[in-house]
Scaffold this motif. Structure first.
Motif, PDB file in Angstrom:
ATOM      1  N   UNK A  34      30.405  -8.702 106.106  1.00 52.76           N
ATOM      2  CA  UNK A  34      31.059  -9.347 105.519  1.00 52.76           C
ATOM      3  C   UNK A  34      31.449 -10.823 106.296  1.00 52.76           C
ATOM      4  N   UNK A  35      30.067 -10.853 107.346  1.00 48.12           N
ATOM      5  CA  UNK A  35      29.404 -12.329 107.121  1.00 48.12           C
ATOM      6  C   UNK A  35      29.037 -13.623 106.017  1.00 48.12           C
ATOM      7  N   UNK A  36      28.368 -12.999 105.044  1.00 44.89           N
ATOM      8  CA  UNK A  36      27.561 -13.452 103.280  1.00 44.89           C
ATOM      9  C   UNK A  36      29.235 -13.615 102.715  1.00 44.89           C
ATOM     10  N   UNK A  37      29.951 -13.182 103.060  1.00 44.67           N
ATOM     11  CA  UNK A  37      31.578 -13.289 101.888  1.00 44.67           C
ATOM     12  C   UNK A  37      32.250 -13.888 102.782  1.00 44.67           C
ATOM     13  N   UNK A  38      31.973 -14.688 103.826  1.00 41.91           N
ATOM     14  CA  UNK A  38      33.140 -15.472 104.941  1.00 41.91           C
ATOM     15  C   UNK A  38      32.571 -16.954 104.337  1.00 41.91           C
ATOM     16  N   UNK A  39      34.064 -17.729 103.733  1.00 43.03           N
ATOM     17  CA  UNK A  39      35.589 -17.194 104.412  1.00 43.03           C
ATOM     18  C   UNK A  39      36.294 -16.313 103.311  1.00 43.03           C
ATOM     19  N   UNK A  40      35.908 -15.761 102.044  1.00 45.58           N
ATOM     20  CA  UNK A  40      35.986 -15.553 100.546  1.00 45.58           C
ATOM     21  C   UNK A  40      36.145 -13.773 101.131  1.00 45.58           C
ATOM     22  N   UNK A  41      35.881 -13.580 102.092  1.00 48.84           N
ATOM     23  CA  UNK A  41      35.728 -11.752 102.416  1.00 48.84           C
ATOM     24  C   UNK A  41      36.860 -10.822 100.927  1.00 48.84           C
ATOM     25  N   UNK A  42      38.244 -12.334 101.228  1.00 45.98           N
ATOM     26  CA  UNK A  42      39.347 -10.936  99.758  1.00 45.98           C
ATOM     27  C   UNK A  42      38.669 -11.198  98.930  1.00 45.98           C
ATOM     28  N   UNK A  43      38.122 -11.656  98.314  1.00 54.56           N
ATOM     29  CA  UNK A  43      37.069 -11.792  97.170  1.00 54.56           C
ATOM     30  C   UNK A  43      36.653 -10.378  96.587  1.00 54.56           C
ATOM     31  N   UNK A  44      35.812  -9.985  97.485  1.00 55.87           N
ATOM     32  CA  UNK A  44      34.605  -8.733  97.495  1.00 55.87           C
ATOM     33  C   UNK A  44      35.415  -7.645  97.575  1.00 55.87           C
TER      34      UNK A  44
END
Length: 109
Positions: A17-27
């Motif tokens: 999750x941290x690798x996508x922060x702040x765009x977690x919704x795009x994963x």
């Protein structure tokens, strides 16, 4: 390092999750491929941040840059981010998604 191990490591990192922060919704879910449009959006948002940092570094190191220099640094930074994501994240994620889709289809039969 074998291609399979490299792909596994890229996927393990991209599952965090941290690798996508702040765009977690795009994963997307693991079994859903990343589309070219989504990859471009990811690159635009993450690459845009990297481009802003790049421009700030140019400004700090060399003083107020010319508009052409700002555009060039931003374009190069975005391009490098996109190409790196295309060759690593996109490829690894989509190969795993295809494997998971096939496994799910076989499990339903």
């Amino acid at each position: 390092m074998s291609a399979h191990r490299f792909e596994d490591r890229i996927n393990a990192l991209s599952d965090q999750d941290w690798a996508w922060w702040p765009l977690l919704a795009l994963r997307p879910p693991r079994e859903q491929p990343i589309s070219e449009a989504r990859l471009f959006l990811i690159a635009l948002l993450f690459g845009g941040l990297c481009a802003a940092v790049g421009v700030a570094l140019v400004w700090l190191l060399f003083g107020s840059p010319l508009p052409l220099a700002v555009f060039t640094v931003a374009a190069l930074t975005f391009s490098l981010f996109y190409l790196t994501a295309r060759l690593t994240l996109f490829r690894s994620w989509n190969r795993r998604a295809l494997r998971l889709q096939r496994a799910n289809a076989q499990g339903e039969d």
